[in-house]
Write a protein that holds these residues in place. Sequence first.
Motif, PDB file in Angstrom:
ATOM      1  N   TRP A   1      12.142 -38.245  -8.343  1.00 16.72           N
ATOM      2  CA  TRP A   1      10.846 -37.600  -8.538  1.00 16.72           C
ATOM      3  C   TRP A   1      10.799 -36.120  -8.155  1.00 16.72           C
ATOM      4  CZ3 TRP A   1      11.120 -42.433  -5.974  1.00 16.72           C
ATOM      5  CH2 TRP A   1      10.643 -43.532  -6.695  1.00 16.72           C
ATOM      6  N   ALA A   2      11.924 -35.446  -8.009  1.00 18.38           N
ATOM      7  CA  ALA A   2      11.909 -34.018  -7.666  1.00 18.38           C
ATOM      8  C   ALA A   2      11.341 -33.222  -8.833  1.00 18.38           C
ATOM      9  CB  ALA A   2      13.312 -33.539  -7.330  1.00 18.38           C
ATOM     10  N   ARG A   3      10.462 -32.265  -8.538  1.00 24.16           N
ATOM     11  CA  ARG A   3       9.850 -31.450  -9.583  1.00 24.16           C
ATOM     12  C   ARG A   3       9.914 -29.954  -9.275  1.00 24.16           C
ATOM     13  NH1 ARG A   3      10.688 -35.286 -11.773  1.00 24.16           N
ATOM     14  NH2 ARG A   3       9.368 -36.687 -12.987  1.00 24.16           N
ATOM     15  N   ARG A   4      10.055 -29.601  -8.020  1.00 23.85           N
ATOM     16  CA  ARG A   4      10.083 -28.193  -7.644  1.00 23.85           C
ATOM     17  C   ARG A   4      11.311 -27.909  -6.785  1.00 23.85           C
ATOM     18  NH1 ARG A   4       4.446 -29.415  -6.455  1.00 23.85           N
ATOM     19  NH2 ARG A   4       5.010 -29.470  -4.255  1.00 23.85           N
ATOM     20  N   ALA A   5      11.643 -26.631  -6.685  1.00 23.38           N
ATOM     21  CA  ALA A   5      12.813 -26.248  -5.893  1.00 23.38           C
ATOM     22  C   ALA A   5      12.674 -26.705  -4.450  1.00 23.38           C
ATOM     23  CB  ALA A   5      13.019 -24.733  -5.952  1.00 23.38           C
ATOM     24  N   GLU A   6      11.477 -26.602  -3.877  1.00 26.46           N
ATOM     25  CA  GLU A   6      11.314 -26.997  -2.480  1.00 26.46           C
ATOM     26  C   GLU A   6      11.534 -28.498  -2.278  1.00 26.46           C
ATOM     27  OE1 GLU A   6       7.054 -27.352  -0.961  1.00 26.46           O
ATOM     28  OE2 GLU A   6       6.782 -25.994  -2.653  1.00 26.46           O
ATOM     29  N   ASP A   7      11.251 -29.301  -3.292  1.00 32.55           N
ATOM     30  CA  ASP A   7      11.529 -30.736  -3.199  1.00 32.55           C
ATOM     31  C   ASP A   7      13.017 -30.973  -2.963  1.00 32.55           C
ATOM     32  OD1 ASP A   7       8.876 -30.887  -3.970  1.00 32.55           O
ATOM     33  OD2 ASP A   7       9.316 -31.564  -6.004  1.00 32.55           O
ATOM     34  N   VAL A   8      13.839 -30.208  -3.675  1.00 34.13           N
ATOM     35  CA  VAL A   8      15.289 -30.357  -3.580  1.00 34.13           C
ATOM     36  C   VAL A   8      15.836 -29.679  -2.333  1.00 34.13           C
ATOM     37  CG1 VAL A   8      17.488 -29.748  -4.683  1.00 34.13           C
ATOM     38  CG2 VAL A   8      15.561 -30.545  -6.082  1.00 34.13           C
ATOM     39  N   LEU A   9      15.378 -28.471  -2.060  1.00 35.66           N
ATOM     40  CA  LEU A   9      15.993 -27.638  -1.016  1.00 35.66           C
ATOM     41  C   LEU A   9      15.555 -27.990   0.392  1.00 35.66           C
ATOM     42  CD1 LEU A   9      15.865 -24.134  -2.741  1.00 35.66           C
ATOM     43  CD2 LEU A   9      17.765 -25.770  -2.659  1.00 35.66           C
ATOM     44  N   TRP A  10      14.356 -28.572   0.546  1.00 32.28           N
ATOM     45  CA  TRP A  10      13.865 -28.827   1.906  1.00 32.28           C
ATOM     46  C   TRP A  10      13.556 -30.287   2.197  1.00 32.28           C
ATOM     47  CZ3 TRP A  10      15.155 -25.148   4.894  1.00 32.28           C
ATOM     48  CH2 TRP A  10      15.164 -23.816   4.443  1.00 32.28           C
ATOM     49  N   ARG A  11      13.496 -31.150   1.165  1.00 31.11           N
ATOM     50  CA  ARG A  11      13.247 -32.560   1.432  1.00 31.11           C
ATOM     51  C   ARG A  11      14.403 -33.448   0.959  1.00 31.11           C
ATOM     52  NH1 ARG A  11       8.122 -30.412   0.825  1.00 31.11           N
ATOM     53  NH2 ARG A  11       8.102 -30.544  -1.462  1.00 31.11           N
ATOM     54  N   ARG A  12      14.855 -33.316  -0.287  1.00 38.77           N
ATOM     55  CA  ARG A  12      16.009 -34.119  -0.716  1.00 38.77           C
ATOM     56  C   ARG A  12      17.287 -33.641  -0.033  1.00 38.77           C
ATOM     57  NH1 ARG A  12      11.663 -34.812  -2.562  1.00 38.77           N
ATOM     58  NH2 ARG A  12      11.096 -36.067  -4.387  1.00 38.77           N
ATOM     59  N   SER A  13      17.280 -32.398   0.440  1.00 39.11           N
ATOM     60  CA  SER A  13      18.406 -31.825   1.178  1.00 39.11           C
ATOM     61  C   SER A  13      17.844 -30.753   2.102  1.00 39.11           C
ATOM     62  CB  SER A  13      19.420 -31.190   0.212  1.00 39.11           C
ATOM     63  OG  SER A  13      18.930 -29.954  -0.297  1.00 39.11           O
ATOM     64  N   LYS A  14      18.729 -30.066   2.805  1.00 37.49           N
ATOM     65  CA  LYS A  14      18.349 -28.883   3.581  1.00 37.49           C
ATOM     66  C   LYS A  14      19.145 -27.684   3.095  1.00 37.49           C
ATOM     67  CE  LYS A  14      15.243 -30.771   6.182  1.00 37.49           C
ATOM     68  NZ  LYS A  14      15.095 -31.940   5.329  1.00 37.49           N
ATOM     69  N   LEU A  15      19.449 -27.675   1.808  1.00 40.05           N
ATOM     70  CA  LEU A  15      20.202 -26.574   1.228  1.00 40.05           C
ATOM     71  C   LEU A  15      19.389 -25.287   1.155  1.00 40.05           C
ATOM     72  CD1 LEU A  15      22.131 -28.510  -1.555  1.00 40.05           C
ATOM     73  CD2 LEU A  15      23.099 -27.436   0.494  1.00 40.05           C
ATOM     74  N   GLY A  16      18.112 -25.368   1.475  1.00 43.32           N
ATOM     75  CA  GLY A  16      17.310 -24.154   1.589  1.00 43.32           C
ATOM     76  C   GLY A  16      17.864 -23.200   2.634  1.00 43.32           C
ATOM     77  N   LEU A  17      18.620 -23.742   3.589  1.00 40.63           N
ATOM     78  CA  LEU A  17      19.261 -22.887   4.603  1.00 40.63           C
ATOM     79  C   LEU A  17      20.435 -22.113   4.018  1.00 40.63           C
ATOM     80  CD1 LEU A  17      19.246 -25.439   7.552  1.00 40.63           C
ATOM     81  CD2 LEU A  17      17.979 -23.285   7.494  1.00 40.63           C
ATOM     82  N   ARG A  18      20.918 -22.511   2.847  1.00 35.34           N
ATOM     83  CA  ARG A  18      22.126 -21.915   2.260  1.00 35.34           C
ATOM     84  C   ARG A  18      21.822 -20.982   1.093  1.00 35.34           C
ATOM     85  NH1 ARG A  18      25.690 -23.577   6.201  1.00 35.34           N
ATOM     86  NH2 ARG A  18      25.413 -25.789   6.629  1.00 35.34           N
ATOM     87  N   LEU A  19      20.747 -21.250   0.365  1.00 40.04           N
ATOM     88  CA  LEU A  19      20.470 -20.483  -0.837  1.00 40.04           C
ATOM     89  C   LEU A  19      19.646 -19.233  -0.539  1.00 40.04           C
ATOM     90  CD1 LEU A  19      21.408 -23.186  -2.099  1.00 40.04           C
ATOM     91  CD2 LEU A  19      19.748 -22.783  -3.929  1.00 40.04           C
TER      92      LEU A  19
END
Length: 506
Positions: free
Chosen positions: A467-485
Amino acid sequence: MEGAFDLAIIGGGINGCGIARDAAGRGLKVFLCEQDDFASGTSSKATKLIHGGLRYLEYYEFRLVREALMEREVLWQIAPHIIWPLRFVLPYHKGLRPAWMLRIGLFLYDHLGGRKLLPATRTLDLTTDVTGKPLKPGAQEKGFEYSDCWVEDARMVVLNARDAADHGAAILPRTRAISALRGPDGWTLTVEDAVTGARQTVITRALVNAAGPWVADVLEHKLGLPSKAHVRMVQGSHIIVPRLYDHDRCYIFQNADNRIIFAIPYEHDFTLIGTTDRDYHGDPSAVKASTEEIDYLCKAASEYFTKAVTPREVVWTYSGVRPLYDDGASAAQAATRDYVLVLDDEAGAPLLSIFGGKITTYRRLAEHALEKLEKYTAPAANAKRGWTGKAVLPGGDIPVLGFDAYVADFQARFAWLEPGHARRLVRAYGTKAAAVLGEARSYADLGRDFGGRLSEAEVDYLITHEWARRAEDVLWRRSKLGLRLTTEQAQALDLHMQGKQEKEVA
């Protein structure tokens, strides 16, 4: 929405999704709506621990602590890809809690919950143990080491939602509850798509209000009912700083104000420090770590670590509102973390509202919720009571003590993957990691790399299955790759995801 449901749930945090999973697995027809993404509120903003709550013993919360301790190994066994053991070091601090009190508390912690796999407590000489090296000389004397577990909290929520859907539940994120009308045979719930504005009605025999910090708002403004219990909103904030030490153990530090903070290795290159406890008034969706909280956490950590922690080193913060049951405790940190389930069935159609709760005890909360609703839904469904403690969550069919072996096998199957990338995929998806890769035989086959080895194939999997729809769904909830991008990379990801959705609509 066609047909009637046995159970409709408002709220897609850990409690709502946990109830949906349990109920759907018992054969009930379940509907769940969440106004935003799953775990976008409290359920992704905690310290990410599966723990008994050592400090709750001071407030005589023995029932809660025992239940939570028993759940640690249950949850570890059903989700060993997103849950794993941690060892916590508790330095003795002169002038605070005496050593004998710490020993008694840790003895109870070891024996209240039927521990089988997690290692027992031991006493440390911090003058010689590696865990004493990052600490100031005053904290380098005696310490204690005990066990708890880590959880990828937002993934825990999504996997419960995924399993509920796989058992037939209707799961609708980004769908607001607008109103609900009570009738003699059940509820008529009106919901609205948060993106398109389209509305639909749902008929259900029973209604669960699992809206977390919005539980009172749902009662008053959506249902037009008074609350039979009160919620106390307590803010907890965390900071992320560059890694403070090299070993893999965590710290639990006592503070002079009687609170405690944790320092935990985080995403390999960072250290997580938290949490605060203060009453919060306002919109739960607007909560953020204040300057005062950041200063407090930096100062508290600097009391113990040789290397001072300063606000300028903070690379990320997050803050959440805990919707605690208001038991009249004078201090926020003393308010009960136990859950309270309030059943309103005076007018026939049942409404169950959930106050409080911890991610550690979400599964037991779900069982207790369905017990309260049993006579209104389908009594025969109770024959499957306890099934969620035995059936693994999606991707979790890995032996709890065999995770490293599974990663090695996965790496051998996909030898072209970088070792760190292979391990991240298994940590996130478990035995579903191969499905993320599909037929790929090289990095080129995975499509675009958005940064941090986040591939187009992985993003498409998250859109299709989680159900991911936005970048924040992927970067901060499905993963923590927001720390890398970078900001630019995150924006490019968002544009890609928007384009995918536009194509689907077309």
